[in-house]
Write an enzyme that holds these catalytic residues in place. Structure first.
Site, PDB file in Angstrom:
ATOM      1  N   TYR A 138      36.368 -21.572  43.807  1.00 48.83           N
ATOM      2  CA  TYR A 138      36.801 -20.226  44.529  1.00 48.83           C
ATOM      3  C   TYR A 138      36.410 -20.524  46.020  1.00 48.83           C
ATOM      4  CZ  TYR A 138      36.696 -15.682  46.604  1.00 48.83           C
ATOM      5  OH  TYR A 138      37.072 -14.847  47.339  1.00 48.83           O
ATOM      6  N   THR A 192      36.531 -15.590  52.517  1.00 54.23           N
ATOM      7  CA  THR A 192      35.554 -14.988  51.742  1.00 54.23           C
ATOM      8  C   THR A 192      34.047 -15.677  52.268  1.00 54.23           C
ATOM      9  OG1 THR A 192      34.344 -15.103  49.663  1.00 54.23           O
ATOM     10  CG2 THR A 192      35.792 -16.944  50.176  1.00 54.23           C
TER      11      THR A 192
END
Length: 351
Positions: A142, A117
């Protein structure tokens, strides 16, 4: 060749299965169905309903299938959730990935593609396009959980002759399969384009915009949106690259240009032919003004060229998928009232 696809019942993983099959690969899927949907699993795939943290199940899969590459999409991916449950994110994203990587290496599989990501970059210090050489400084569990997995892959590649990986750092993935075979069915989604499409169909009462005073042309945040079909093609290119002997590397997946929140909403209004219910709110802490990818590495090393650039092209497919979901929700609701059963699966009624 046979490919193990983790998270193949999820949004991006379900699209990847169709792309792999179109390229002539045999697809084996493992998904614990915590956020994915059984009916999103491609019908041609061999499916294991299991957790990638289950080493014994991974060994069974590798024994029963001649897997030559692993494409790893399984994981948790909602930033606010990671702030509320950091241990869950480190367990599901990092520790489970470590088990998968370890069993992959033990099985002698040499090619590994990881769904990473752009959150690994955190809040870039400038509005310049982000390259893979930019400092990685994630600002939430995350992003940190994904960066930790990248570190595990890098260390494993250095210690394991022949093992190579590509970590694809996604920017803002949106849209749906143009043939209507897959799309984003996530419950209570937070992705802007999906939220806006739901609002266009009357499934949400409002769209809340956080911040209208950013140093951008219209004051709202700017992000790089990429069509999910172009993203799956980047994975196929990465697989070809590794099979040809390419070295391990991280790769940005974006178009290199951004769209503001208001531009996204205008695109949805244009495609849907409606006005959206917008409410402005204060900025959220840590939100960047602009995050745009520099995709030069994907183009030069992988030979990746996007086929679906353009915001309206993304919105058209996303809205078509939402209309399909809405029709199937209504059908499910009709069956519920007809036989007293509750609608279930991904086609839940949105209050």
């Amino acid at each position: 060749m046979a490919v193990l696809l983790t998270g193949g019942a999820g949004y991006i993983g379900s699209h990847m299965a169709w792309a792999l099959a179109a390229a002539g690969h045999e697809v084996v899927i493992i998904d614990r169905l915590s956020t994915g949907f059984r009916d999103a699993v491609a019908p041609f795939a061999r499916f294991y309903a299991a957790d990638i943290a289950d080493a014994n199940m991974l060994r069974q899969i590798f024994r029963e299938n001649a897997i030559e590459a692993v494409l790893h999409f399984a994981g948790s991916a909602v930033v606010p959730d990671s702030l509320r449950d950091p241990l869950g994110y480190y367990r599901n994203n990092t520790l489970a990935s470590q088990t998968l990587i370890e069993e992959t290496v033990k099985a002698g599989i040499r090619h590994f593609i990881f769904s990473s990501t752009a959150a690994v970059y955190g809040n870039p210090p400038t509005d310049a396009p982000v390259t893979e050489a930019c400092e990685t400084r994630p600002e939430n569990p995350y992003g940190r959980s994904k960066l930790m997995t990248e570190a595990i892959l890098a260390d494993t590649a250095r210690a394991t002759p022949g093992f190579r990986y590509a970590a694809l750092r996604y920017f803002n993935v949106a849209g749906a399969d143009r043939l209507g075979r897959a799309g984003q069915s996530t419950r209570n989604a937070t992705h802007l384009i999906k939220v806006a499409c739901e609002a266009a169909l009357g499934l949400r009462n409002e769209i809340r915009i956080f911040g209208q005073d950013f140093p951008t042309p219209d004051g709202t945040g700017v992000r790089d949106y990429i069509h999910v079909d172009d993203l799956t093609m980047a994975h196929l290119k990465a697989l070809d690259y590794l099979r040809a002997g390419g070295e391990s590397l991280p790769v940005n997946c974006g178009y290199g240009r951004g769209a503001s929140v208001l531009e996204v909403l205008r695109a949805v209004e244009t495609v849907a032919g409606v006005s959206l219910p917008v409410v402005f709110d204060a900025r959220r802490p840590g939100d960047a003004a602009s995050v745009i990818a520099d995709p030069a590495r994907a183009a030069s090393l992988l030979g990746w060229q996007p086929q679906h650039p353009g915001l309206e092209a993304i919105v058209e497919t996303a809205l078509a998928w939402e209309r399909r979901l809405m029709a199937e929700r209504l059908q499910a609701a009709g069956r519920r009232f007809a036989d007293g059963a509750s609608a279930s699966g991904r086609y839940c009624i949105i209050p």
